[in-house]
Design an enzyme around this catalytic site. Structure first.
Site, short mmCIF file in Angstrom:
data_model
loop_
_atom_site.label_atom_id
_atom_site.label_comp_id
_atom_site.label_asym_id
_atom_site.label_seq_id
_atom_site.Cartn_x
_atom_site.Cartn_y
_atom_site.Cartn_z
N HIS A 36 13.28 36.40 52.90
CA HIS A 36 14.43 36.22 53.80
C HIS A 36 14.14 35.08 54.76
O HIS A 36 13.56 35.28 55.83
CB HIS A 36 14.70 37.53 54.55
CG HIS A 36 15.96 37.54 55.35
ND1 HIS A 36 16.67 38.69 55.61
CD2 HIS A 36 16.65 36.54 55.98
CE1 HIS A 36 17.73 38.40 56.37
NE2 HIS A 36 17.73 37.09 56.61
N HIS A 42 16.09 31.35 55.97
CA HIS A 42 17.16 30.35 55.87
C HIS A 42 16.51 28.99 56.10
O HIS A 42 15.95 28.76 57.18
CB HIS A 42 18.23 30.60 56.93
CG HIS A 42 18.85 31.96 56.82
ND1 HIS A 42 20.04 32.19 56.16
CD2 HIS A 42 18.44 33.17 57.28
CE1 HIS A 42 20.34 33.48 56.21
NE2 HIS A 42 19.37 34.10 56.89
N HIS A 63 23.44 39.92 53.41
CA HIS A 63 23.12 40.42 54.75
C HIS A 63 24.07 41.59 55.02
O HIS A 63 25.28 41.44 54.88
CB HIS A 63 23.36 39.34 55.81
CG HIS A 63 22.31 38.27 55.87
ND1 HIS A 63 21.94 37.54 54.79
CD2 HIS A 63 21.56 37.82 56.91
CE1 HIS A 63 20.99 36.67 55.16
NE2 HIS A 63 20.75 36.82 56.44
N GLU A 107 22.94 44.44 59.75
CA GLU A 107 22.14 43.73 60.77
C GLU A 107 22.78 44.06 62.12
O GLU A 107 22.21 44.77 62.94
CB GLU A 107 22.15 42.22 60.50
CG GLU A 107 21.39 41.40 61.54
CD GLU A 107 21.54 39.88 61.37
OE1 GLU A 107 22.46 39.44 60.63
OE2 GLU A 107 20.75 39.12 61.98
N ASP A 164 13.31 34.99 58.71
CA ASP A 164 14.74 34.70 58.92
C ASP A 164 14.97 33.24 59.33
O ASP A 164 15.26 32.41 58.46
CB ASP A 164 15.33 35.67 59.96
CG ASP A 164 16.82 35.87 59.82
OD1 ASP A 164 17.41 35.34 58.88
OD2 ASP A 164 17.41 36.59 60.66
N1 ADE Z 1 22.27 32.82 59.11
C1 ADE Z 1 21.05 32.48 59.51
N2 ADE Z 1 20.41 33.52 60.02
C2 ADE Z 1 21.25 34.59 59.93
C3 ADE Z 1 21.17 35.95 60.29
N3 ADE Z 1 20.09 36.49 60.85
N4 ADE Z 1 22.25 36.73 60.08
C4 ADE Z 1 23.35 36.21 59.54
N5 ADE Z 1 23.47 34.95 59.18
C5 ADE Z 1 22.43 34.13 59.37
ZN ZN Z 2 19.15 36.00 57.62
#
Ligand code: ADE
Ligand code: ZN
Length: 334
Positions: A14, A16, A194, A197, A275
């Site tokens: 996970h 980005h 996702h 969260e 993340d």
């Molecule tokens: N894009 C980048 N990080 C994210 C996250 N933690 N939750 C949703 N979208 C994202």
């Molecule tokens: Zn994320």
């Protein structure tokens, strides 16, 4: 403990890639591309990283990504992350990228792919780190834009293992993308999303049942529904948990209150991930260290995070076997 964590083989599921843009590189790229950014120095950028929730982060994250223009920019961004993987002993990484963040600014989809894939190929050869790429749809945009993005990915199908869903969870539930995900699955992509969260635990159920995802990104709100937790355990559905992200975005008030260790005890397949490490204060080792500082964790439990991530990864069976072997060799040495 720090030494054990530093040497522990890790797998990141996970991450980005746009969230690994460090303020120093942001400045360098802004200069290279003649782009104005509303900060005077990298330190000033860091000072702005004080988030109250997911949206307050996303606003700054999309702004930061505007310095990414050329193929070389995407290469440099990805290469910098892979070097951090090497430092943190991450042996395998599965990276998210957000094409719409770039195509909506007139940056070509193919250019983004060339830059990212070029660096991933170099990392495999020069650093010995394997990787996979996951295309994420921005859930605050509409279905038509997601379909358009899926079409642009057609020529790159061999380089993209799965599609995912990210951005603002509240108000943009999984069912909004039911048809896009169905088409993606028909085309042979795996799926992730996702869910849970900031949004409700029902989003986790809908991601599983409607989007038919192989694993859930975050998923920490599953505890609001005990029946769902039982399902996650029974079906061994993996959650890619991001401890520093969750505390920075106030999903949990403190690391002590984070539920990942409880979930591990219960038998849920959880892993540790970074993340958006440039925004949340750390890469993989930092996330493991922050957890170990706040919770009593044994070596075996820390290793279980890696073992769970290997099992849930999109590697082939041979690579999974190699990764489990390397983990076992490390544990046997302790
Ligand atoms: N894009 C980048 N990080 C994210 C996250 N933690 N939750 C949703 N979208 C994202
Ligand atoms: Zn994320």
């Amino acid at each position: 403990m720090y030494q054990f964590i530093a040497g522990l083989p890790k797998v990141e599921l996970h991450l980005h890639i746009e969230g690994s843009l460090e303020p120093e590189l942001m400045f360098q790229l802004a200069k290279r591309n003649n782009i104005d950014i509303p900060y005077a120095s990298p330190d000033e950028v860091r000072a702005a990283y004080d988030f109250s929730n997911l949206q307050s982060f996303l606003d700054i994250y999309y702004q930061g990504a505007q310095v990414l223009i050329t193929e070389r920019d995407f290469y440099d961004l990805t290469w910098a992350y892979m070097l951090r993987c090497k430092t943190d002993n991450v042996l395998h990484a599965e990276l998210f990228f957000d094409p719409q963040t770039h195509t909506s600014r007139g940056v070509d989809f193919d250019l983004v792919m060339k830059g990212i894939c070029g660096a991933l190929a170099a990392a495999e050869i020069e650093l010995g780190i394997s990787s996979q790429l996951i295309l994420c749809f921005l859930r605050h945009l509409d279905e038509a834009s997601a379909f358009d993005t899926l079409n642009q990915a057609q020529a790159w199908k061999q380089q993209i293992v799965a599609v995912g869903l990210d951005s603002s969870e509240l108000g943009h539930p999984p069912e909004k993308f039911a048809r896009v995900f169905a088409t993606a699955r028909q085309q042979g992509y795996l799926t992730v999303a996702h869910a849970g969260e900031e949004g409700p635990s029902s989003n986790i159920i809908d991601a599983l049942d409607i989007l038919q995802v192989s694993r859930i990104d975050h998923g920490v709100r599953c505890v609001d529904d005990p029946q769902l937790v039982t399902r996650l355990i029974d079906e061994q559905i993996h959650l890619t948990v991001c401890p520093l992200s969750n505390t920075k975005l106030k999903v949990f008030a403190s690391m002590e209150q984070h539920n990942i260790v409880d979930l591990l005890y219960k038998g849920v397949s959880v892993g540790v991930n970074s993340d958006d490490p440039a925004y949340f204060g750390g890469y993989m080792n930092d996330n493991f260290n922050a957890l170990a500082n706040a919770h009593p964790l044994t070596y075996e439990q820390l290793a279980k995070f890696t073992s769970n991530a290997i099992d849930a990864s999109f590697c082939n069976a041979q690579r999974k076997y190699e990764l489990q072997q390397q983990l076992q060799v490390y544990l046997d040495k302790q």
